[in-house]
Scaffold this active site. Structure first.
Site, mmCIF file in Angstrom:
data_model
loop_
_atom_site.group_PDB
_atom_site.id
_atom_site.type_symbol
_atom_site.label_atom_id
_atom_site.label_comp_id
_atom_site.label_asym_id
_atom_site.label_seq_id
_atom_site.Cartn_x
_atom_site.Cartn_y
_atom_site.Cartn_z
ATOM 1 N N TYR A 1 -10.130 5.038 19.637
ATOM 2 C CA TYR A 1 -10.176 3.768 18.909
ATOM 3 C C TYR A 1 -9.374 2.669 19.608
ATOM 4 O O TYR A 1 -9.889 1.592 19.888
ATOM 5 C CB TYR A 1 -9.658 4.013 17.489
ATOM 6 C CG TYR A 1 -9.576 2.772 16.643
ATOM 7 C CD1 TYR A 1 -10.726 2.214 16.074
ATOM 8 C CD2 TYR A 1 -8.355 2.143 16.403
ATOM 9 C CE1 TYR A 1 -10.647 1.071 15.292
ATOM 10 C CE2 TYR A 1 -8.275 1.008 15.620
ATOM 11 C CZ TYR A 1 -9.419 0.478 15.067
ATOM 12 O OH TYR A 1 -9.340 -0.658 14.301
ATOM 13 N N GLY B 1 -2.438 -11.871 8.201
ATOM 14 C CA GLY B 1 -3.165 -12.399 9.351
ATOM 15 C C GLY B 1 -3.974 -13.652 9.033
ATOM 16 O O GLY B 1 -4.159 -14.520 9.883
ATOM 17 N N ASP C 1 0.931 -0.166 14.112
ATOM 18 C CA ASP C 1 1.421 1.064 14.749
ATOM 19 C C ASP C 1 1.782 0.836 16.219
ATOM 20 O O ASP C 1 2.483 1.639 16.813
ATOM 21 C CB ASP C 1 0.368 2.174 14.627
ATOM 22 C CG ASP C 1 -0.998 1.704 15.107
ATOM 23 O OD1 ASP C 1 -1.200 1.631 16.325
ATOM 24 O OD2 ASP C 1 -1.850 1.383 14.256
ATOM 25 N N ASP D 1 -7.428 -5.435 14.435
ATOM 26 C CA ASP D 1 -7.300 -3.992 14.198
ATOM 27 C C ASP D 1 -6.942 -3.823 12.737
ATOM 28 O O ASP D 1 -5.782 -3.629 12.392
ATOM 29 C CB ASP D 1 -6.202 -3.431 15.110
ATOM 30 C CG ASP D 1 -5.945 -1.965 14.855
ATOM 31 O OD1 ASP D 1 -6.773 -1.315 14.190
ATOM 32 O OD2 ASP D 1 -4.905 -1.459 15.316
ATOM 33 N N SER D 2 -7.947 -3.941 11.880
ATOM 34 C CA SER D 2 -7.630 -4.013 10.457
ATOM 35 C C SER D 2 -8.125 -2.788 9.712
ATOM 36 O O SER D 2 -9.035 -2.093 10.148
ATOM 37 C CB SER D 2 -8.243 -5.276 9.849
ATOM 38 O OG SER D 2 -9.517 -5.002 9.328
ATOM 39 N N SER D 3 -7.510 -2.551 8.558
ATOM 40 C CA SER D 3 -7.961 -1.470 7.691
ATOM 41 C C SER D 3 -9.245 -1.907 6.980
ATOM 42 O O SER D 3 -9.767 -2.992 7.221
ATOM 43 C CB SER D 3 -6.844 -1.084 6.721
ATOM 44 O OG SER D 3 -6.013 -2.185 6.422
ATOM 45 N N ASP D 4 -9.746 -1.048 6.086
ATOM 46 C CA ASP D 4 -11.037 -1.302 5.442
ATOM 47 C C ASP D 4 -10.931 -2.447 4.427
ATOM 48 O O ASP D 4 -9.851 -2.743 3.923
ATOM 49 C CB ASP D 4 -11.512 -0.010 4.759
ATOM 50 C CG ASP D 4 -11.708 1.110 5.769
ATOM 51 O OD1 ASP D 4 -12.245 0.826 6.854
ATOM 52 O OD2 ASP D 4 -11.314 2.251 5.485
ATOM 53 N N GLU E 1 1.135 -8.338 11.649
ATOM 54 C CA GLU E 1 0.894 -7.169 10.790
ATOM 55 C C GLU E 1 1.480 -7.484 9.409
ATOM 56 O O GLU E 1 2.595 -7.980 9.310
ATOM 57 C CB GLU E 1 1.564 -5.927 11.415
ATOM 58 C CG GLU E 1 1.838 -4.762 10.472
ATOM 59 C CD GLU E 1 0.583 -4.110 9.896
ATOM 60 O OE1 GLU E 1 -0.310 -3.735 10.665
ATOM 61 O OE2 GLU E 1 0.509 -3.977 8.647
ATOM 62 N N GLN F 1 0.839 -1.198 0.000
ATOM 63 C CA GLN F 1 0.000 0.000 0.000
ATOM 64 C C GLN F 1 0.880 1.255 0.000
ATOM 65 O O GLN F 1 2.075 1.174 0.241
ATOM 66 C CB GLN F 1 -0.915 -0.007 1.234
ATOM 67 C CG GLN F 1 -0.171 -0.279 2.543
ATOM 68 C CD GLN F 1 -1.033 -0.926 3.619
ATOM 69 O OE1 GLN F 1 -2.246 -0.988 3.505
ATOM 70 N NE2 GLN F 1 -0.404 -1.416 4.690
HETATM 71 N N1 AAT Z 1 -4.447 1.143 14.876
HETATM 72 C C1 AAT Z 1 -4.521 1.701 13.571
HETATM 73 C C2 AAT Z 1 -5.740 1.414 12.877
HETATM 74 C C3 AAT Z 1 -5.856 0.653 11.798
HETATM 75 S S1 AAT Z 1 -4.446 0.003 11.175
HETATM 76 C C4 AAT Z 1 -4.822 -1.405 10.252
HETATM 77 C C5 AAT Z 1 -3.559 -2.217 9.962
HETATM 78 O O1 AAT Z 1 -3.947 -3.487 9.407
HETATM 79 C C6 AAT Z 1 -2.577 -1.610 8.959
HETATM 80 O O2 AAT Z 1 -1.329 -1.431 9.569
HETATM 81 C C7 AAT Z 1 -2.510 -2.642 7.824
HETATM 82 O O3 AAT Z 1 -1.226 -2.749 7.223
HETATM 83 C C8 AAT Z 1 -2.907 -3.913 8.552
HETATM 84 N N2 AAT Z 1 -3.420 -5.002 7.699
HETATM 85 C C9 AAT Z 1 -4.214 -4.887 6.603
HETATM 86 N N3 AAT Z 1 -4.471 -6.101 6.085
HETATM 87 C C10 AAT Z 1 -3.841 -7.019 6.870
HETATM 88 C C11 AAT Z 1 -3.728 -8.440 6.840
HETATM 89 N N4 AAT Z 1 -4.332 -9.158 5.884
HETATM 90 N N5 AAT Z 1 -2.990 -9.047 7.815
HETATM 91 C C12 AAT Z 1 -2.389 -8.323 8.785
HETATM 92 N N6 AAT Z 1 -2.461 -6.977 8.844
HETATM 93 C C13 AAT Z 1 -3.176 -6.321 7.909
HETATM 94 C C14 AAT Z 1 -7.218 0.469 11.211
HETATM 95 C C15 AAT Z 1 -7.841 1.736 10.768
HETATM 96 C C16 AAT Z 1 -9.290 1.623 10.338
HETATM 97 C C17 AAT Z 1 -9.685 2.681 9.320
HETATM 98 C C18 AAT Z 1 -11.146 2.875 9.189
HETATM 99 N N7 AAT Z 1 -11.520 3.677 8.031
#
Ligand code: AAT
Length: 292
Positions: free
Chosen positions: A64, A141, A89, A159-162, A109, A34
């Site tokens: 959060y 993950g 993070d 704690d994952s992104s969208d 991560e 990314q």
């Molecule tokens: N605490 C910060 C908030 C987050 S971070 C989400 C993290 O998930 C990112 O660092 C990303 O690299 C990681 N991530 C994404 N996909 C995977 C995966 N398949 N396996 C492991 N880690 C992963 C979330 C913010 C939410 C935003 C809402 N709009």
């Protein structure tokens, strides 16, 4: 687009874009997974952005990270083994390590660059890595969970992104099945579960998958985070079959317990009242979630 401002745009929230005034761009790179950008904002401190989407700001990260951690961990007695998926993070680790009962915290991560830049630009989050109970794994993950022996963890925090990009599978049924397997009986999971204002269709899918997979309690909670789309974000909390879990009545009162605060200072956001209140849903959301 306004010059000097960052606007968060995505097909996941069409027709709106929250904007922050940029003081200075501090970092911009493409990782294997990314684009990673960090800027100093005028009013929210430093901001971490992945693929154009805000992940963390210094000013509101407490809302959060404290909620996604303490909602599950205060709902069970003496958590010992905890798994964090995402969260590179370190903010969730910082919160998990407040628990004296915790013996082992594994984190998986996907993107090493997130960990590296946090250590450099967000020391108050990355402090979470400086705990001898923490084991960092860089990888997906989904793959990590496939190799976890059955019944290993008391709690899993996702704690994952969208779900556009590397986190997509973290919202799908096979992933929830492997989380359920990795948990002990009566173990709990808390996953980032988007916004009731923007993503009821996604939430509907998550809830119906989780009701099929998790045979204990399945509840949706939410909190306010001003820099996340629509200003709110939700969490899916589930427990596996076993000793019953009542998410709405926390068993630890972390806000009044000095043991939890000694090294890291008092919590900024979470307390026992807000824990219980987080499960009260607006009627439109309750109708959909209860019907699943
Ligand atoms: N605490 C910060 C908030 C987050 S971070 C989400 C993290 O998930 C990112 O660092 C990303 O690299 C990681 N991530 C994404 N996909 C995977 C995966 N398949 N396996 C492991 N880690 C992963 C979330 C913010 C939410 C935003 C809402 N709009």
């Amino acid at each position: 687009v306004i010059p000097g401002w960052f606007s968060e745009m995505s097909p996941m929230w069409p027709g709106e874009a929250h904007s922050l005034k940029v003081e200075k761009i501090l970092y911009q790179e493409k990782s294997k997974y990314q684009t990673v950008m960090i800027f100093e904002s005028a009013t929210y401190g430093k901001v971490l952005v992945l693929d154009g989407v805000i992940q963390v700001t210094e000013r509101d990260e407490c809302a959060y990270q404290e909620m996604i951690t303490h909602l599950p961990l205060c709902s069970i007695r003496n958590p010992k083994k905890v798994l964090v998926i995402g969260g590179g993070d370190g903010g969730v680790l910082r919160e998990v390590s407040r628990y004296p009962s915790v013996e082992q915290v594994d984190i998986c991560e996907i993107d090493e660059m997130v960990v590296d830049v946090s250590k450099h630009f967000f020391p108050n989050l990355a402090i979470g890595f400086e705990d001898s109970r923490v084991n960092l794994h860089i990888g997906d993950g989904v793959a990590f969970l496939r190799n976890v022996p059955e019944g290993t963890y008391d709690a899993v925090i996702v704690d994952s992104s969208d779900p556009i990009g590397p986190a997509q599978e973290l919202f799908e049924k096979p992933f929830f099945e492997s989380v359920a397997k990795a948990l002990r009986p009566g173990g709990v999971v808390c996953t980032q579960a988007e916004s009731i204002w923007l993503h009821m269709h996604i939430i509907e899918g998550i809830v119906s998958n989780c009701r099929q997979v998790f045979k204990g309690t399945v509840n949706y909670a939410w909190t306010t985070v001003p820099t996340y789309p629509s200003g709110v974000i939700g969490f899916m909390l589930c427990s596996t079959e076993g000793p019953p879990v009542d998410f709405q009545r926390p068993v630890h009162s972390i806000d009044e317990n000095d043991d939890f605060n000694k090294a890291k200072g008092p919590l900024k956001f979470y307390n026992s009242d807000i824990h219980s209140a987080a499960f009260c849903l607006p009627s439109f959301a309750r109708r959909v979630i209860d019907s699943k």
